[in-house]
Design a protein around this motif. Structure first.
Motif, PDB file in Angstrom:
ATOM      1  N   VAL A 159     -17.312   5.763 -16.955  1.00  0.00           N
ATOM      2  CA  VAL A 159     -18.455   5.383 -16.125  1.00  0.00           C
ATOM      3  C   VAL A 159     -18.294   5.994 -14.749  1.00  0.00           C
ATOM      4  O   VAL A 159     -17.187   6.315 -14.303  1.00  0.00           O
ATOM      5  CB  VAL A 159     -18.587   3.841 -15.994  1.00  0.00           C
ATOM      6  N   ILE A 160     -19.424   6.192 -14.071  1.00  0.00           N
ATOM      7  CA  ILE A 160     -19.425   6.673 -12.691  1.00  0.00           C
ATOM      8  C   ILE A 160     -19.948   5.547 -11.810  1.00  0.00           C
ATOM      9  O   ILE A 160     -21.066   5.054 -12.022  1.00  0.00           O
ATOM     10  CB  ILE A 160     -20.290   7.930 -12.533  1.00  0.00           C
ATOM     11  N   LEU A 161     -19.142   5.122 -10.849  1.00  0.00           N
ATOM     12  CA  LEU A 161     -19.504   4.035  -9.954  1.00  0.00           C
ATOM     13  C   LEU A 161     -19.763   4.578  -8.558  1.00  0.00           C
ATOM     14  O   LEU A 161     -18.980   5.372  -8.037  1.00  0.00           O
ATOM     15  CB  LEU A 161     -18.384   2.984  -9.893  1.00  0.00           C
ATOM     16  N   LYS A 162     -20.851   4.146  -7.945  1.00  0.00           N
ATOM     17  CA  LYS A 162     -21.166   4.557  -6.577  1.00  0.00           C
ATOM     18  C   LYS A 162     -20.507   3.604  -5.584  1.00  0.00           C
ATOM     19  O   LYS A 162     -20.567   2.383  -5.732  1.00  0.00           O
ATOM     20  CB  LYS A 162     -22.678   4.556  -6.359  1.00  0.00           C
ATOM     21  N   VAL A 163     -19.874   4.158  -4.562  1.00  0.00           N
ATOM     22  CA  VAL A 163     -19.192   3.372  -3.541  1.00  0.00           C
ATOM     23  C   VAL A 163     -20.113   3.253  -2.326  1.00  0.00           C
ATOM     24  O   VAL A 163     -20.594   4.257  -1.813  1.00  0.00           O
ATOM     25  CB  VAL A 163     -17.860   4.030  -3.125  1.00  0.00           C
ATOM     26  N   GLU A 164     -20.353   2.024  -1.884  1.00  0.00           N
ATOM     27  CA  GLU A 164     -21.296   1.802  -0.793  1.00  0.00           C
ATOM     28  C   GLU A 164     -20.627   1.326   0.481  1.00  0.00           C
ATOM     29  O   GLU A 164     -21.295   0.864   1.402  1.00  0.00           O
ATOM     30  CB  GLU A 164     -22.372   0.813  -1.241  1.00  0.00           C
ATOM     31  N   GLU A 165     -19.297   1.428   0.536  1.00  0.00           N
ATOM     32  CA  GLU A 165     -18.555   1.127   1.759  1.00  0.00           C
ATOM     33  C   GLU A 165     -17.150   1.700   1.626  1.00  0.00           C
ATOM     34  O   GLU A 165     -16.684   1.980   0.523  1.00  0.00           O
ATOM     35  CB  GLU A 165     -18.478  -0.381   1.998  1.00  0.00           C
ATOM     36  N   ASP A 166     -16.497   1.919   2.756  1.00  0.00           N
ATOM     37  CA  ASP A 166     -15.142   2.442   2.729  1.00  0.00           C
ATOM     38  C   ASP A 166     -14.210   1.426   2.076  1.00  0.00           C
ATOM     39  O   ASP A 166     -14.177   0.254   2.469  1.00  0.00           O
ATOM     40  CB  ASP A 166     -14.657   2.753   4.147  1.00  0.00           C
ATOM     41  N   LEU A 167     -13.448   1.878   1.077  1.00  0.00           N
ATOM     42  CA  LEU A 167     -12.554   0.990   0.342  1.00  0.00           C
ATOM     43  C   LEU A 167     -11.086   1.288   0.605  1.00  0.00           C
ATOM     44  O   LEU A 167     -10.219   0.619   0.061  1.00  0.00           O
ATOM     45  CB  LEU A 167     -12.827   1.100  -1.164  1.00  0.00           C
ATOM     46  N   GLY A 168     -10.802   2.287   1.420  1.00  0.00           N
ATOM     47  CA  GLY A 168      -9.423   2.660   1.658  1.00  0.00           C
ATOM     48  C   GLY A 168      -8.895   3.524   0.541  1.00  0.00           C
ATOM     49  O   GLY A 168      -9.597   3.831  -0.443  1.00  0.00           O
ATOM     50  N   LEU A 169      -7.647   3.966   0.646  1.00  0.00           N
ATOM     51  CA  LEU A 169      -6.999   4.805  -0.362  1.00  0.00           C
ATOM     52  C   LEU A 169      -7.788   6.084  -0.633  1.00  0.00           C
ATOM     53  O   LEU A 169      -7.802   6.608  -1.747  1.00  0.00           O
ATOM     54  CB  LEU A 169      -6.790   4.030  -1.674  1.00  0.00           C
ATOM     55  N   GLY A 170      -8.475   6.577   0.412  1.00  0.00           N
ATOM     56  CA  GLY A 170      -9.230   7.814   0.280  1.00  0.00           C
ATOM     57  C   GLY A 170     -10.597   7.671  -0.338  1.00  0.00           C
ATOM     58  O   GLY A 170     -11.278   8.670  -0.596  1.00  0.00           O
ATOM     59  N   VAL A 171     -11.030   6.454  -0.589  1.00  0.00           N
ATOM     60  CA  VAL A 171     -12.340   6.204  -1.188  1.00  0.00           C
ATOM     61  C   VAL A 171     -13.308   5.801  -0.085  1.00  0.00           C
ATOM     62  O   VAL A 171     -13.191   4.720   0.490  1.00  0.00           O
ATOM     63  CB  VAL A 171     -12.269   5.099  -2.264  1.00  0.00           C
ATOM     64  N   LYS A 172     -14.279   6.681   0.209  1.00  0.00           N
ATOM     65  CA  LYS A 172     -15.176   6.472   1.335  1.00  0.00           C
ATOM     66  C   LYS A 172     -16.597   6.154   0.882  1.00  0.00           C
ATOM     67  O   LYS A 172     -16.995   6.445  -0.246  1.00  0.00           O
ATOM     68  CB  LYS A 172     -15.179   7.712   2.239  1.00  0.00           C
ATOM     69  N   ASN A 173     -17.336   5.552   1.784  1.00  0.00           N
ATOM     70  CA  ASN A 173     -18.740   5.226   1.542  1.00  0.00           C
ATOM     71  C   ASN A 173     -19.514   6.477   1.154  1.00  0.00           C
ATOM     72  O   ASN A 173     -19.390   7.517   1.785  1.00  0.00           O
ATOM     73  CB  ASN A 173     -19.333   4.600   2.807  1.00  0.00           C
ATOM     74  N   GLY A 174     -20.311   6.379   0.087  1.00  0.00           N
ATOM     75  CA  GLY A 174     -21.111   7.503  -0.366  1.00  0.00           C
ATOM     76  C   GLY A 174     -20.459   8.326  -1.457  1.00  0.00           C
ATOM     77  O   GLY A 174     -21.110   9.181  -2.067  1.00  0.00           O
ATOM     78  N   SER A 175     -19.176   8.088  -1.709  1.00  0.00           N
ATOM     79  CA  SER A 175     -18.496   8.818  -2.781  1.00  0.00           C
ATOM     80  C   SER A 175     -18.726   8.102  -4.116  1.00  0.00           C
ATOM     81  O   SER A 175     -19.300   7.021  -4.175  1.00  0.00           O
ATOM     82  CB  SER A 175     -17.001   8.946  -2.479  1.00  0.00           C
ATOM     83  N   PHE A 176     -18.231   8.731  -5.188  1.00  0.00           N
ATOM     84  CA  PHE A 176     -18.366   8.160  -6.530  1.00  0.00           C
ATOM     85  C   PHE A 176     -16.996   8.132  -7.205  1.00  0.00           C
ATOM     86  O   PHE A 176     -16.126   8.950  -6.898  1.00  0.00           O
ATOM     87  CB  PHE A 176     -19.338   8.980  -7.385  1.00  0.00           C
ATOM     88  N   LEU A 177     -16.826   7.188  -8.121  1.00  0.00           N
ATOM     89  CA  LEU A 177     -15.577   7.058  -8.866  1.00  0.00           C
ATOM     90  C   LEU A 177     -15.834   7.319 -10.342  1.00  0.00           C
ATOM     91  O   LEU A 177     -16.732   6.724 -10.943  1.00  0.00           O
ATOM     92  CB  LEU A 177     -14.981   5.656  -8.705  1.00  0.00           C
TER      93      LEU A 177
END
Length: 211
Positions: free
Chosen positions: A101-119
């Motif tokens: 699955v691809i999840l959209k990130v809507e806030e900075d989560l730390g560990l290099g995962v920033k708002n607007g990125s996808f997982l």
């Protein structure tokens, strides 16, 4: 003493009765002042909220009984992990496919995962290794006592952890995170394969900017 089938049938009828009472209680005491009351028949908010409350009460009742029998928290974790493993095995239609699955990130989560990125995430991983980044869910059946120890991000019902160690305890595979949390593998929502940001070619190829 009634048999298993009779007990389950009795529990089904009791659940039906109390579910109805919860819905009626919400409608009588709260729904009249809720701004969603005009479209509640489409949103099913009362039905969903009552379902969640009844399920939570059932899980707490199971925990209370097990604790009355003197079962320690570590054993409750093992029991919950085995129950989840069995349920996921029963619900898994085909073992020949692995869900990504691809999840959209809507806030900075730390560990290099920033708002607007996808997982890019592999759900329900069967194997993990040291250094893997994993997502843990907000809640899980029979695990209120464990998840209450974690402070969660309000907007995203998942939090990212990095695995420090994978080990076995009481016949169940566990992970230990860099934050010193020890949990059964079955509690992990998914393992992060890739963090996709605006600089990745796949970002434009999948038109993720339009999501």
């Amino acid at each position: 003493m009634a048999g298993i089938s009779d007990n389950l049938e009795e529990f089904r009828k009791i659940s039906q009765k109390h579910y109805k009472m919860l819905i009626e209680g919400l409608e009588e005491k709260y729904c009249w002042k809720c701004p969603m009351r005009t479209n509640s028949s489409e949103a099913f908010c009362r039905e969903v909220d009552s379902w969640v409350r009844l399920s939570s009460a059932f899980e707490m009742g199971v925990q209370d009984h097990l604790k009355e029998r003197g079962m320690p928290n570590d054993c409750l974790e093992v029991l919950a992990a085995k129950m989840l493993e069995k349920k996921m095995r029963a619900d898994h239609i085909s073992p020949n496919f692995q869900k990504l699955v691809i999840l959209k990130v809507e806030e900075d989560l730390g560990l290099g995962v920033k708002n607007g990125s996808f997982l890019l995430v592999k759900e329900n991983p069967k194997t993990l290794k040291n250094g893997d980044m994993v997502l843990l869910p907000r809640s899980c059946p029979l695990s209120i006592f464990w998840f209450s120890k974690i402070s969660y991000i309000q907007k995203m019902p998942l939090k990212i952890y990095t695995i420090d160690k994978v080990f076995h305890k009481s016949g169940v595979k566990y992970i230990k995170t860099m934050d010193e949390l020890e949990i059964p593998l079955e509690y992990v929502y998914g393992v992060i394969f890739k963090i996709i940001d605006v600089n990745d070619s796949i970002f434009s190829e999948l038109s993720l900017s339009d999501v």
